[in-house]
Design a protein around this motif. Structure first.
Motif, PDB file in Angstrom:
ATOM      1  N   SER A 142      50.628  -8.223   5.681  1.00  0.00           N
ATOM      2  CA  SER A 142      50.078  -7.841   6.984  1.00  0.00           C
ATOM      3  C   SER A 142      49.588  -9.065   7.726  1.00  0.00           C
ATOM      4  O   SER A 142      49.128 -10.039   7.123  1.00  0.00           O
ATOM      5  CB  SER A 142      48.941  -6.825   6.828  1.00  0.00           C
ATOM      6  N   LEU A 143      49.703  -8.982   9.039  1.00  0.00           N
ATOM      7  CA  LEU A 143      49.173  -9.988   9.960  1.00  0.00           C
ATOM      8  C   LEU A 143      48.187  -9.275  10.866  1.00  0.00           C
ATOM      9  O   LEU A 143      48.567  -8.339  11.591  1.00  0.00           O
ATOM     10  CB  LEU A 143      50.310 -10.611  10.776  1.00  0.00           C
ATOM     11  N   VAL A 144      46.931  -9.673  10.805  1.00  0.00           N
ATOM     12  CA  VAL A 144      45.874  -8.987  11.544  1.00  0.00           C
ATOM     13  C   VAL A 144      45.298  -9.945  12.582  1.00  0.00           C
ATOM     14  O   VAL A 144      44.666 -10.947  12.242  1.00  0.00           O
ATOM     15  CB  VAL A 144      44.760  -8.487  10.599  1.00  0.00           C
ATOM     16  N   HIS A 198      47.277 -10.782   3.050  1.00  0.00           N
ATOM     17  CA  HIS A 198      46.973 -10.549   4.460  1.00  0.00           C
ATOM     18  C   HIS A 198      46.635 -11.870   5.143  1.00  0.00           C
ATOM     19  O   HIS A 198      45.845 -12.666   4.619  1.00  0.00           O
ATOM     20  CB  HIS A 198      45.774  -9.603   4.597  1.00  0.00           C
ATOM     21  N   LEU A 199      47.218 -12.092   6.311  1.00  0.00           N
ATOM     22  CA  LEU A 199      46.876 -13.241   7.147  1.00  0.00           C
ATOM     23  C   LEU A 199      46.044 -12.726   8.314  1.00  0.00           C
ATOM     24  O   LEU A 199      46.483 -11.828   9.051  1.00  0.00           O
ATOM     25  CB  LEU A 199      48.140 -13.933   7.658  1.00  0.00           C
ATOM     26  N   ILE A 200      44.841 -13.283   8.481  1.00  0.00           N
ATOM     27  CA  ILE A 200      43.894 -12.771   9.471  1.00  0.00           C
ATOM     28  C   ILE A 200      43.431 -13.905  10.374  1.00  0.00           C
ATOM     29  O   ILE A 200      43.107 -14.997   9.907  1.00  0.00           O
ATOM     30  CB  ILE A 200      42.660 -12.149   8.787  1.00  0.00           C
ATOM     31  N   THR A 201      43.377 -13.638  11.673  1.00  0.00           N
ATOM     32  CA  THR A 201      42.766 -14.570  12.621  1.00  0.00           C
ATOM     33  C   THR A 201      41.389 -14.035  13.011  1.00  0.00           C
ATOM     34  O   THR A 201      41.124 -12.840  12.914  1.00  0.00           O
ATOM     35  CB  THR A 201      43.623 -14.758  13.880  1.00  0.00           C
ATOM     36  N   GLY A 202      40.524 -14.933  13.443  1.00  0.00           N
ATOM     37  CA  GLY A 202      39.212 -14.500  13.920  1.00  0.00           C
ATOM     38  C   GLY A 202      38.285 -14.013  12.827  1.00  0.00           C
ATOM     39  O   GLY A 202      37.428 -13.158  13.070  1.00  0.00           O
ATOM     40  N   ALA A 203      38.425 -14.558  11.612  1.00  0.00           N
ATOM     41  CA  ALA A 203      37.604 -14.094  10.492  1.00  0.00           C
ATOM     42  C   ALA A 203      36.303 -14.865  10.349  1.00  0.00           C
ATOM     43  O   ALA A 203      35.564 -14.657   9.387  1.00  0.00           O
ATOM     44  CB  ALA A 203      38.398 -14.175   9.190  1.00  0.00           C
ATOM     45  N   THR A 215      38.711   1.160  10.602  1.00  0.00           N
ATOM     46  CA  THR A 215      39.924   1.602  11.300  1.00  0.00           C
ATOM     47  C   THR A 215      41.092   0.674  10.998  1.00  0.00           C
ATOM     48  O   THR A 215      42.229   1.133  10.782  1.00  0.00           O
ATOM     49  CB  THR A 215      39.662   1.640  12.814  1.00  0.00           C
ATOM     50  N   ILE A 216      40.842  -0.620  10.978  1.00  0.00           N
ATOM     51  CA  ILE A 216      41.907  -1.585  10.658  1.00  0.00           C
ATOM     52  C   ILE A 216      42.435  -1.354   9.251  1.00  0.00           C
ATOM     53  O   ILE A 216      43.657  -1.325   9.022  1.00  0.00           O
ATOM     54  CB  ILE A 216      41.377  -3.023  10.811  1.00  0.00           C
ATOM     55  N   LEU A 217      41.534  -1.151   8.301  1.00  0.00           N
ATOM     56  CA  LEU A 217      41.957  -0.911   6.924  1.00  0.00           C
ATOM     57  C   LEU A 217      42.738   0.392   6.814  1.00  0.00           C
ATOM     58  O   LEU A 217      43.691   0.496   6.023  1.00  0.00           O
ATOM     59  CB  LEU A 217      40.751  -0.882   5.995  1.00  0.00           C
ATOM     60  N   THR A 218      42.375   1.387   7.602  1.00  0.00           N
ATOM     61  CA  THR A 218      43.138   2.634   7.614  1.00  0.00           C
ATOM     62  C   THR A 218      44.574   2.387   8.049  1.00  0.00           C
ATOM     63  O   THR A 218      45.523   2.898   7.447  1.00  0.00           O
ATOM     64  CB  THR A 218      42.479   3.659   8.559  1.00  0.00           C
TER      65      THR A 218
END
Length: 229
Positions: free
Chosen positions: A76-78, A4-9, A207-210
């Motif tokens: 995933s890109l979050v 997973h690539l996440i911004t704002g972590a 909710t995001i993980l769902t």
């Protein structure tokens, strides 16, 4: 193991999402705006990997990422990162419009474009953490709401364009959430901040993980979340 690539972590919702994914054994790559921030995030979230790229400078993202080792797979890109500067249309200067539109809309659009080849291969998921301001605009919120309305349009168009490649796109619209950004918003509004009145970041993260964990025969397209009281 998914990647997973996440911004704002660095704080708030993004930090909770990253921590939960790491704890369950997934590979997590976090985008930081500069090298110093990358080191700080890596210390706060052991097990995470980092990339450096500034969403406030969308035109430089391609160059920045080309100088670093990208994952060979992204599931995933979050998009969680965002900025907000309140002010009326009569008072808000162009510089603050440009900053919010860059970080909240143009940066996510460019990062998504750059990651699409990998997302197509994995038939991955893109999650945009939008805002209630992406559905309606209140006085004083013009620039932020405009950037978030644009983010909604980006997600809708991307969903239609990438369906043939199996890429699923979700927009999540949280109401006021108890994060450092919310505390700054209260300072701008001149109001006392009471975190207990708002959604916990953990609830939005769930909710995001769902959305990320739905079986392949389903996709969550749009979901609004509001405080219970």
């Amino acid at each position: 193991m998914r990647t997973h690539l996440i911004t704002g972590a660095g704080s708030g919702i993004g930090s909770v999402v990253a921590r939960r994914l790491i704890e369950r054994g997934d590979r997590v790559v976090l985008l930081a705006r500069d090298a110093g921030r990358a080191r700080a995030i890596a210390t706060e979230l052991p097990g995470a990997e980092t990339l450096v790229g500034d969403l406030a400078q969308p035109g430089r993202l391609s160059w920045a990422l080309s100088t670093q080792q990208l994952p060979d797979r992204i599931d995933s890109l979050v998009h969680v990162a965002g900025v907000v500067d309140l002010g009326s249309v009569a008072e808000l200067p162009a510089s603050l419009w440009e900053r919010q539109i860059a970080v909240n809309l143009l940066g996510p659009a460019e990062l998504t474009r750059l990651m699409l080849p990998l997302l197509r291969v994995s038939r991955g998921r893109v999650v945009f953490v939008n805002s209630g301001a992406g559905l309606h605009a209140n006085a004083g919120w013009s620039a932020y709401a405009a950037s978030k309305h644009g983010l909604r349009a980006l997600a809708d168009a991307l969903r239609a364009e990438e369906a043939e490649h199996g890429v699923r796109v979700t927009s999540i619209y949280p109401g006021r959430t108890a994060t450092p950004m919310q505390e700054r918003v209260h300072q701008q509004e001149g109001r006392e901040y009471d975190a207990s009145r708002y959604i916990a970041p953990e609830s939005v993260a769930t909710t995001i993980l769902t959305a990320l964990d739905l079986p392949d025969d389903a996709t969550l397209t749009d979901l609004s979340i509001r405080p219970a009281h």
